[in-house]
Design a protein around this motif. Sequence first.
Motif, PDB file in Angstrom:
ATOM      1  N   THR A 506       0.871  -1.288   0.086  1.00  0.00           N
ATOM      2  CA  THR A 506       0.144  -0.068   0.034  1.00  0.00           C
ATOM      3  C   THR A 506       1.116   1.268  -0.023  1.00  0.00           C
ATOM      4  N   VAL A 507       1.993   1.221   0.353  1.00  0.00           N
ATOM      5  CA  VAL A 507       2.993   2.173   0.381  1.00  0.00           C
ATOM      6  C   VAL A 507       4.447   1.906  -0.683  1.00  0.00           C
ATOM      7  N   LYS A 508       4.809   0.909  -0.814  1.00  0.00           N
ATOM      8  CA  LYS A 508       6.064   0.585  -1.634  1.00  0.00           C
ATOM      9  C   LYS A 508       5.616   0.423  -2.991  1.00  0.00           C
ATOM     10  N   TYR A 509       5.981   1.335  -3.970  1.00  0.00           N
ATOM     11  CA  TYR A 509       5.578   1.530  -5.337  1.00  0.00           C
ATOM     12  C   TYR A 509       6.742   0.876  -6.083  1.00  0.00           C
ATOM     13  N   SER A 510       7.984   0.518  -5.450  1.00  0.00           N
ATOM     14  CA  SER A 510       9.102  -0.141  -6.008  1.00  0.00           C
ATOM     15  C   SER A 510       9.929  -0.636  -4.899  1.00  0.00           C
ATOM     16  N   GLY A 511      10.958  -1.241  -5.450  1.00  0.00           N
ATOM     17  CA  GLY A 511      11.807  -1.974  -4.354  1.00  0.00           C
ATOM     18  C   GLY A 511      12.584  -0.884  -3.587  1.00  0.00           C
ATOM     19  N   SER A 512      12.850   0.243  -4.132  1.00  0.00           N
ATOM     20  CA  SER A 512      13.701   1.316  -3.349  1.00  0.00           C
ATOM     21  C   SER A 512      12.793   2.078  -2.446  1.00  0.00           C
ATOM     22  N   THR A 513      11.456   2.186  -2.538  1.00  0.00           N
ATOM     23  CA  THR A 513      10.785   2.959  -1.936  1.00  0.00           C
ATOM     24  C   THR A 513      11.223   3.167  -0.383  1.00  0.00           C
ATOM     25  N   ARG A 520       2.295   7.052  -2.360  1.00  0.00           N
ATOM     26  CA  ARG A 520       1.239   6.123  -3.207  1.00  0.00           C
ATOM     27  C   ARG A 520      -0.020   6.479  -2.577  1.00  0.00           C
ATOM     28  N   PRO A 521      -0.223   6.250  -1.137  1.00  0.00           N
ATOM     29  CA  PRO A 521      -1.607   6.414  -0.483  1.00  0.00           C
ATOM     30  C   PRO A 521      -2.180   7.675  -0.805  1.00  0.00           C
ATOM     31  N   GLN A 522      -1.415   9.040  -0.780  1.00  0.00           N
ATOM     32  CA  GLN A 522      -1.650  10.059  -1.426  1.00  0.00           C
ATOM     33  C   GLN A 522      -2.152  10.080  -2.796  1.00  0.00           C
ATOM     34  N   ALA A 523      -1.390   9.297  -3.753  1.00  0.00           N
ATOM     35  CA  ALA A 523      -1.633   9.621  -5.285  1.00  0.00           C
ATOM     36  C   ALA A 523      -3.050   8.666  -5.157  1.00  0.00           C
TER      37      ALA A 523
END
Length: 632
Positions: A506-513, A520-523
Motif C-alpha cells: 500500500t506504500v511501496k511502489y518500487s523496491g527502493s521506496t 502512493r496512498p496520497q496518489a
Amino acid sequence: MAVSSALSTALSGIRTTQQQLGVTSANIANAKSTGYSRLSTSSSAQVANSRVYGVEANQVTREINLLVQKQWRVSQANSAYAETRVTALSALDNYWGAPNSASSLNSVYSSFTTTLQKLATTPGDTALQGSAVSASQNLVTRLNQLSGDVQSLRQEAESNIGNAVSRVNSLLETIAELDKQVVAVGAGGVNSTAALQDKRDAAIDELSEYMDIRVTDQPGGAIAISLTDGTQLYDDVAVTLSFDQQGVVDASRVYSTDDSQRSLGTIRISSGPGSGVDLFKSGSIRSGKIAAYKELRDETLVDAQAQLDTIAATLSRATSTRQAAGTTVTGAGTAGYTLDVSGLTEGNTLKVEYTTAAGTKGSLTFVAHNGGTAPGNGFTPDPNDTVVGLDLSSGTDIGAQIAAALNAANGGGTDFTGAALPAPPAAPTSVTINATTAAGAHGVVNSLSGEISVPSEQAGYQEYPLFIDGSTGKPYTGLTGGADTITGLASRISVNPKVVADPSLTVKYSGSTLSGDGTRPQAILDALDSRVFSYSSSIGIGSVTTPFKGTFEGLLSQVVNTQGSIVEDAKNVADGQKVVTSNLKERYDNSRAVDLDTELMSLIQLQNSYSANARVLSVAQELMDVLMATFK
C-alpha cells in the motif's frame, strides 16, 4: 269489482310484499357483510284486457354504481403497481443504509479514505498498512453485499411473477365458473343472480390488482374480460397463462424479446383465445402488480446493479490505471509526441488530438484490443467521440496503426507517421507519433495521452492493482477477452491477494521506496478525489447526449442521491394514487352499502302494505260469509 277479484288481488299484494320483505331482511342481515351489494326489487301491476288484476314483484337487482366500479378497478391496478414498487425500492433503500449509518456505502468508503489519509501521513506504520488493507476489504465486501441484495430483490420479483400468474389463473377459473352460473340462473328472468354477481365481482376486483383489465357486459348477464390493450382473458372461455420461471437470478440474467437472448421468465397465454401470445413481449400488461414486478426485475433493479458495477469499475480503474501524458519530440522534418505505454493492455485507451491540413481540429480515441472485432464508438460514453481499435495482437506496429487512422482523418496522404518500441510482437514500452514539418499545409499532432494499466504492484508507478475482478485476477479495464465484463462486477470485485499478503504494498511502489514515503496512498486519494470519468447513461444517470461526468466520489454521491430520489418519488406517486383509490373505493362501497335507517323505513312501509292487503282479505272473507249466509 267482484269479491273473488278482490281476494286474488289482495293475495298477489301479500305475495309481493312477502318477497319485498325477504329482500329487506336480507339487506338488514348482511349490512356488515364484506362484498355484499344492497338488493332492491320493485313491483308492477298485472294487467290483462286493460284491467288490473293484481301486482307482482320484479326481479331482484343490485344497487351499485357500475361507472365508479370501473374507475376503482383501474385505480386499484395503478395503486397495486405503485405500492409494489415502493415496497421493493424501500427495501433497496434500507440495504443502502442511511447516510449516517456505519454500514452505508458512503460510511464504508469514508472509513477507507480516512485510513489512506492517515497512511499518507505515517506511511511506515505497519499497523496502518494493515488497516488500509482491511478498509479496502470492507469496501469491496459492502459492494459484494449490495450486489447480492439487488439480485435477491430481482429473484423475489421473478418468484412473485410466478405466484401472481398462478393466482390469476385461479381467479379466471373462478370467474368463468361463476359467470356460467349467473347466465344459467338468470335465464328464466325470475331468479335473482345478485349473490353470484357479488362473488364474481369479488374475483374480478382481486384480478384488477394484478393487471389492468377491462370488463364488458355481454347478453344474458355474462361478461368478457380483456387487458386494456384488447388482449382477451375471458369470453365464455378463460385463457390459461404460463410463466417459465428461472431458478437462479443473478446480474448476468436478463430479459429480452429475443428468446435466444432471454434468460428470465416471460408470461404467455398457454391455452384459450390468443394461445401462444407473449404478454411481456407485446407489452400488454401495463399496470398492476405483475407490471411492477417486471419493471423492477428488468429495469429499476438492473439500473441499480449497473450503478454498483460502475462504482466497482471506477474504483478499480482509478487505482490501477495511470494518466499518461505525451512529451514533445522533434526530429528531421517531423514534430510530435512520445508516450510511455508500459503495461498497455486491452481496454486501455490512447487519445490523439490533431489538426488536419485544412485546419480542422479533431481527436481520436484508440482502444487497445487483442484481435477480434474492434470496439466501436459506444465503447466510451462521449457521444462525440470517435473510437478506433488498436489491435495489440496484430503484426502491425501500434504507432503505424495510429498514424494510418490520423492520415485517414486528414483526408489521406502521409503527413502522420508513428512507431512503437520495441516492435511487434513484443509488448511496446513507448510509442511516438509524428507529423511532417515540410513546407506547405500539413496535419499537426496537438497532444498524445493515455489511460494505461500499471503492470504490477511495484512497477515504479503510484497507481497499482489494488482492486481486481475476482473472476480474472486482474483490474477492470473495460475489455476482457474482447468483451466488456462490467455486468456483475460489484459482486466479483475483491482486493488483490498480493496486497492482502503484503500490506506494505500500500506504500511501496518500487523496491527502493523509502519507509517514510507516503506518495502512493496520497496518489490513490487524489485519483479517487480528482480524476474525472465519463459514465454511460445506461446506469440511469445522465443521458446519451449529455453523459454524467465526475470523480469517483462524485459518482458515489450521485448514485446515493439518485437512489434516494427514486424512492422518494415512488412514495409520492404511491401516496397520491392511494388517495385517489381510497376515494373511489369509498364511493364504490357507498353505492352498494346497506343503510339500516332506510331499510327500517322500508320495513314499516311493507308492514303497512301487508296489513292493508290482509285487511282486504278479511273484508272479502266477511262479504263471502254474508253471501253464503244469505243463500242458506
